[in-house]
Design an enzyme around this catalytic site. Structure first.
Site, mmCIF file in Angstrom:
data_model
loop_
_atom_site.group_PDB
_atom_site.id
_atom_site.type_symbol
_atom_site.label_atom_id
_atom_site.label_comp_id
_atom_site.label_asym_id
_atom_site.label_seq_id
_atom_site.Cartn_x
_atom_site.Cartn_y
_atom_site.Cartn_z
ATOM 1 N N THR A 1 50.906 40.826 44.967
ATOM 2 C CA THR A 1 50.864 42.341 45.117
ATOM 3 C C THR A 1 50.231 42.890 43.532
ATOM 4 O O THR A 1 50.234 42.012 42.568
ATOM 5 C CB THR A 1 52.420 42.925 45.074
ATOM 6 O OG1 THR A 1 52.724 42.375 46.432
ATOM 7 C CG2 THR A 1 52.646 44.197 45.128
ATOM 8 N N ARG B 1 56.662 43.556 59.917
ATOM 9 C CA ARG B 1 57.580 43.412 58.655
ATOM 10 C C ARG B 1 56.927 44.165 57.621
ATOM 11 O O ARG B 1 55.719 44.379 57.395
ATOM 12 C CB ARG B 1 57.463 41.966 58.454
ATOM 13 C CG ARG B 1 58.093 41.671 57.186
ATOM 14 C CD ARG B 1 57.283 41.698 55.940
ATOM 15 N NE ARG B 1 57.788 41.136 54.793
ATOM 16 C CZ ARG B 1 57.478 41.022 53.501
ATOM 17 N NH1 ARG B 1 56.420 41.688 53.332
ATOM 18 N NH2 ARG B 1 58.215 40.838 52.518
ATOM 19 N N ASP C 1 59.093 45.180 50.190
ATOM 20 C CA ASP C 1 59.500 46.335 49.393
ATOM 21 C C ASP C 1 58.732 47.249 48.684
ATOM 22 O O ASP C 1 59.158 48.355 48.310
ATOM 23 C CB ASP C 1 60.481 45.480 47.890
ATOM 24 C CG ASP C 1 59.180 44.580 47.281
ATOM 25 O OD1 ASP C 1 58.508 44.012 47.904
ATOM 26 O OD2 ASP C 1 59.209 44.625 46.052
#
Ligand code: ASP
Length: 339
Positions: free
Chosen positions: A205, A233, A236
């Site tokens: 990320t 899915r 966070d």
């Protein structure tokens, strides 16, 4: 008597001076490009150079905006664009693939002054998901949009859209195949090189926290999530308080790592809460919260900056792509642990 008078005057001068120093406007920026089992022995010189170059390009983009009085929002957005547009990171172009060989991008943004925030999850057409998150914050009554609706909203906001194929790279197709193979054969013991590869495919990320000359913090995070993710899915990264948080009265946070654990530990807000309510330094707060993640069995890292420009780049994985630049222009770019 005269001496006491002089000492009192001196003390007064020193305290006024340090007070002034504290209030002197400062700015700064900190970024990450993912945490994981990033080891020097597995990295070619060429790849290492490419990462260092892109991280430097990204952070100097944001720094240049802040230096001339631009907003932390602008700095975060433009810095993340550089990484989203690069196939090196798991965000935008070059993002990891879902189990169906599709793209599903997540991003979020938070403004530390107003606590306004915006996020999108599971998009496949907006070229720069961080911009869609910012548009959600400014131009919708919502905080989090998902799927087709989020892509439709981004298009209505005149953000650049691209076909899904724009994001897909050969590297991620190969990675997906290998992960799927490893998952199918999970009963047979994996060689450690297989395990390493498998673990690494979960991460990558990008994120950024910036403090502007007006004392405003902002944080943003953008990701493709985890390789071979199924059933829609969501990790966070688009969850305010888990992957991203910003509050001028504490700090800004962007996280990367095993999303399920970061959601359960509410990582970004937990760090900010320790800074705000317990007056912990950003470094101490990050360490404590990452320890909680580790105790649960998760791993990853965070970049954090407070309203004075103090910064922390903590992680409990062997490496995290990361960089920091302060108002003097001092640049730190790192990949591995103990550098
Ligand atoms: N945290 C991201 C997720 O779980 C993955 C990452 O940071 O690389 O979706």
């Amino acid at each position: 008597m005269k001496n006491i008078f002089i000492i009192t005057l001196l003390l007064l001068f020193v305290s006024c001076h340090s007070e002034k120093e504290k209030q002197q406007p400062t700015f700064g920026i900190v970024i990450h490009g993912g945490a994981g089992t990033i080891l020097k022995e597995n990295m070619s010189d060429e790849m290492e150079k490419a990462y260092l170059k892109k991280l430097t390009e990204a952070i100097t983009t944001g720094h240049a905006i802040l230096k001339v009085g631009g907003t932390s929002q602008d700095a975060v957005e433009k810095t993340i664009h550089v990484m989203e547009n690069s196939p090196l990171f798991n965000s935008g172009k070059g993002a990891v693939l879902t189990a169906n060989e599709t793209i599903a991008l997540d991003a979020s943004f938070m403004d530390g002054k107003t606590l306004n925030s915006g996020a999108i999850a599971g998009v496949k057409h907006v070229k720069n998901p961080i911009s869609a998150a910012i548009k959600v914050m400014h131009n919708s009554p919502h905080v989090l949009l998902s799927g087709e609706g989020a892509d439709q909203f981004a298009a209505e906001q005149n953000l650049e859209t691209v076909p899904e194929s724009y994001f897909i790279t050969q590297r991620r197709i190969k990675a997906l195949r290998r992960v799927q193979e490893l998952e199918t054969n999970k009963k047979t013991t994996r060689h450690s090189s297989d395990q390493l590869f498998y673990d690494n495919q979960r991460y990558g990320t990008v994120g950024c926290v910036a403090l502007d000359l007006n004392g405003n913090l902002a944080a943003g995070t953008s990701t493709g999530g985890m390789t071979n993710k199924k059933w829609g899915r969501i990790g966070d990264a688009p969850i305010i308080g888990a992957g991203t948080y910003a509050n001028n009265s504490s700090c800004g946070v962007s996280a990367t790592g095993w999303g399920e654990f970061f959601i359960r530990s509410v990582v970004a807000h937990d760090i900010a809460a320790l800074v705000e309510y317990k007056s912990l330094s950003v470094k101490e707060a990050s360490k404590q919260v990452l320890q909680k993640v580790e105790d649960l069995g998760g791993d990853g890292g965070v970049v954090v900056m407070d309203a004075y420009g103090n910064v922390s780049m903590e992680f409990n994985t062997p490496g995290m792509y990361r960089a920091h630049m302060n108002s003097d222009g001092k640049l730190t770019v790192r990949i591995y642990d103990n550098e």
